[in-house]
Design an enzyme around this catalytic site. Structure first.
Site, mmCIF file in Angstrom:
data_model
loop_
_atom_site.group_PDB
_atom_site.id
_atom_site.type_symbol
_atom_site.label_atom_id
_atom_site.label_comp_id
_atom_site.label_asym_id
_atom_site.label_seq_id
_atom_site.Cartn_x
_atom_site.Cartn_y
_atom_site.Cartn_z
ATOM 1 N N ASN A 14 0.794 -1.219 0.000
ATOM 2 C CA ASN A 14 0.000 0.000 0.000
ATOM 3 C C ASN A 14 0.831 1.276 0.000
ATOM 4 O OD1 ASN A 14 0.334 -1.256 2.751
ATOM 5 N ND2 ASN A 14 -0.178 0.840 3.351
ATOM 6 N N GLN A 58 -5.196 -3.403 -1.630
ATOM 7 C CA GLN A 58 -4.663 -2.347 -2.483
ATOM 8 C C GLN A 58 -4.582 -2.770 -3.946
ATOM 9 O OE1 GLN A 58 -4.357 1.291 -2.617
ATOM 10 N NE2 GLN A 58 -3.869 0.608 -0.539
ATOM 11 N N HIS A 67 -13.962 0.392 -0.005
ATOM 12 C CA HIS A 67 -13.649 1.821 -0.115
ATOM 13 C C HIS A 67 -12.358 2.108 -0.869
ATOM 14 C CE1 HIS A 67 -10.494 2.610 3.063
ATOM 15 N NE2 HIS A 67 -10.853 1.392 3.387
ATOM 16 N N CYS A 126 -3.522 4.693 8.325
ATOM 17 C CA CYS A 126 -3.809 4.172 9.660
ATOM 18 C C CYS A 126 -2.755 4.564 10.667
ATOM 19 C CB CYS A 126 -3.939 2.648 9.618
ATOM 20 S SG CYS A 126 -5.280 2.078 8.562
#
Length: 397
Positions: free
Chosen positions: A160, A188, A210, A336
Site C-alpha cells: 500500500n 490495495q 472503499h 492508519c
C-alpha cells in the site's frame, strides 16, 4: 478552500465512491428488510445480498460461496489470520508458526504481533528487497526449516505504500506441497491489477469496498469452502457461521457495483493512471532533481496509481502539511498510522535509514484524478520543498 479547489492525491487511503455504487446504495437504503428474515422484505434483501455476492465472485474469479462479507479489510484480515491460527493450532499444537512479510499493512501486522504476544504464536518475518518485494529464498528457508510447524503464511498482493506487486503464485507454490494455507491481503491490488482468486491457488484473500470506489464499512474475506476458520464473532451464524452479524444490503450492493466498475474499467484506467503517474514523476524530477523515486521501475511489478518519493533534507510530515495548506492532499504512508511520529516500517524493512524514511511521501491517484490536480501539486512543489528544507535546517542547527 472548497473541495473542487483541492487536489486529492491520497486514493490509496480511500477513494471517492463511483456514481454506480452511490446509486446502488441509495436505492437499497430506501428499502426495509433483514436478509435473515423469512418474510417478503427479508427475502428481497437476501436476494440483493446474494446477487451482489455472485457479481463480486464472478469479477474476482471466485465461487459465490467463497465470499464472506465483513465490515472491511481490517476485520477480514483479523478473521483470516486469527481464524486460521486458532483452528490449525487447535488441531495440532505444533502448528504455532505464522509466516508473514515485513511490509504488511497494520491491519495484518498488528493481529499477527498480538497472536505472538498473547496466543503463543511464533512470528516469522519474511524479508523484502530494496524495491519492497519479498525475498522468496528467505520464505523458502522459513518453510523448509519446519513446514509442519507453520499454521499459515500471509503475504499481501501489493504493498500500500510502495505499490510493489508480490509474487503470489510463487508463494503459493512454496506452500502447497506442505499443505500450508496461504492468505493474501489484496485490498490495495484489487481493481488495479488482474485478480483471479481461483487461479491464484490462494486459500484466503482480503478485499474491501472503499479502495475500489465503494463505501467505507464493507469488505470481504474470500476463502475456499474447505478452509477451517475459527470465528471472531459469535451470534446469528451468518456467512458460513464464521462471521455473524446482520448483513447490510445497501453496503453490499454498493460494494458489488464498485467491484464491477473497477474490474470492467481496469485496463483503460490503469493506462490512464500510469500516464498521470509519469507526468507527476517527470515533473517532480524536473523541479527537484535530487528527489528519489522508490519502488520497482518495471510496470508489471508495481501498481499503476502509486508514486512513492523521497525528498532528501526534508521532513515528510512538514511537506504533507505544507502541501495541505496549498490544497494538495498526499500521505507519508499508511493512513492508519498518519500523525504517529515514527518512520514507516515498510521503508525500514526495505533498508532505508530513519532519515530517508522520514523524508518520503506517497502520491496515490484514482478514478477522479485529473491532469489539473497533478499540475497543481507540481505548481506548489518548489515552495513546499524549499520551506520543508529550511525547517529541517533550523531544527538541525
Amino acid at each position: 478552500m472548497t473541495d473542487s479547489a483541492r487536489a486529492y492525491l491520497d486514493h490509496a487511503a480511500t477513494t471517492p465512491m463511483v456514481p454506480e455504487a452511490i446509486e446502488a446504495m441509495v436505492e437499497q437504503m430506501g428499502r426495509t428488510g433483514n436478509p435473515s428474515s423469512l418474510h417478503g422484505s427479508g427475502r428481497a434483501a437476501r436476494r440483493v445480498v446474494e446477487e451482489s455476492r455472485e457479481l463480486i465472485a464472478e469479477r474476482i474469479g471466485a465461487r459465490p460461496s467463497e465470499v464472506v462479507f465483513t465490515s472491511g479489510g481490517t476485520e477480514a484480515n483479523n478473521l483470516a489470520i486469527k481464524g486460521l491460527f486458532w483452528s490449525r493450532h487447535g488441531q495440532d499444537p505444533a502448528r504455532r508458526r505464522l509466516v508473514f512479510s515485513a511490509i504488511e499493512h497494520h491491519a495484518l501486522l498488528d493481529p499477527v504481533v498480538w497472536l505472538g504476544k498473547q496466543q503463543d504464536a511464533e512470528v516469522v518475518t519474511t524479508a523484502v528487497d530494496r524495491h519492497g518485494v519479498i525475498r522468496l529464498d528467505d520464505l523458502r528457508a522459513s518453510v523448509e526449516a519446519d513446514p509442519l510447524s507453520i499454521a499459515a503464511i500471509t503475504t499481501m498482493w501489493a504493498n500500500n505504500e510502495m505499490g510493489s506487486v508480490q509474487p503470489i503464485d510463487e508463494v503459493v507454490a512454496l506452500a502447497r506441497p506442505h499443505g500450508i494455507p496461504v492468505h493474501s491481503d489484496a485490498v490495495q491490488a484489487a481493481g488495479h491489477v488482474p485478480i483471479d482468486f481461483g487461479a491464484s491457488g490462494l486459500d484466503a484473500m482480503t478485499i474491501t469496498a472503499h479502495k475500489l470506489g465503494g463505501p467505507v464499512g464493507v469488505g470481504a474475506l474470500v476463502a475456499v469452502r474447505e478452509l477451517e476458520l475459527m470465528p471472531l464473532l459469535h451470534g446469528g451464524g451468518q456467512e458460513r457461521d464464521v462471521r455473524s452479524g446482520t448483513l447490510g444490503a445497501p453496503l453490499i450492493a454498493a460494494f458489488a457495483a464498485a467491484v464491477d466498475v473497477a474490474v470492467r474499467r481496469r485496463e483503460t484506467e490503469a493506462a490512464r493512471l500510469e500516464t498521470l503517474r509519469a507526468r507527476l514523476i517527470d515533473g517532480v524530477k524536473a523541479l527537484v532533481p535530487d528527489a528519489v523515486v522508490n519502488g520497482p521501475s518495471d510496470l508489471a511489478a508495481r501498481l499503476p496509481h502509486i508514486a512513492h518519493l523521497t525528498f532528501p533534507g526534508c521532513d515528510g510530515d512538514a511537506m504533507l502539511m505544507l502541501f495541505d495548506a496549498h490544497g494538495v492532499e498526499v500521505s507519508t504512508g499508511s493512513a492508519c498510522t498518519a500523525g504517529v511520529p515514527q518512520p514507516s516500517h515498510v521503508l525500514l524493512a526495505m533498508g532505508y535509514d530513519e532519515e530517508s524514511a522520514g523524508s518520503s511521501l506517497r502520491f496515490s491517484l484514482g478514478h477522479t484524478t485529473t491532469e489539473a490536480e497533478i499540475d497543481r501539486a507540481l505548481a506548489v512543489l518548489p515552495e513546499v520543498h524549499e520551506r520543508a528544507r529550511a525547517a529541517r535546517r533550523v531544527r538541525s542547527s
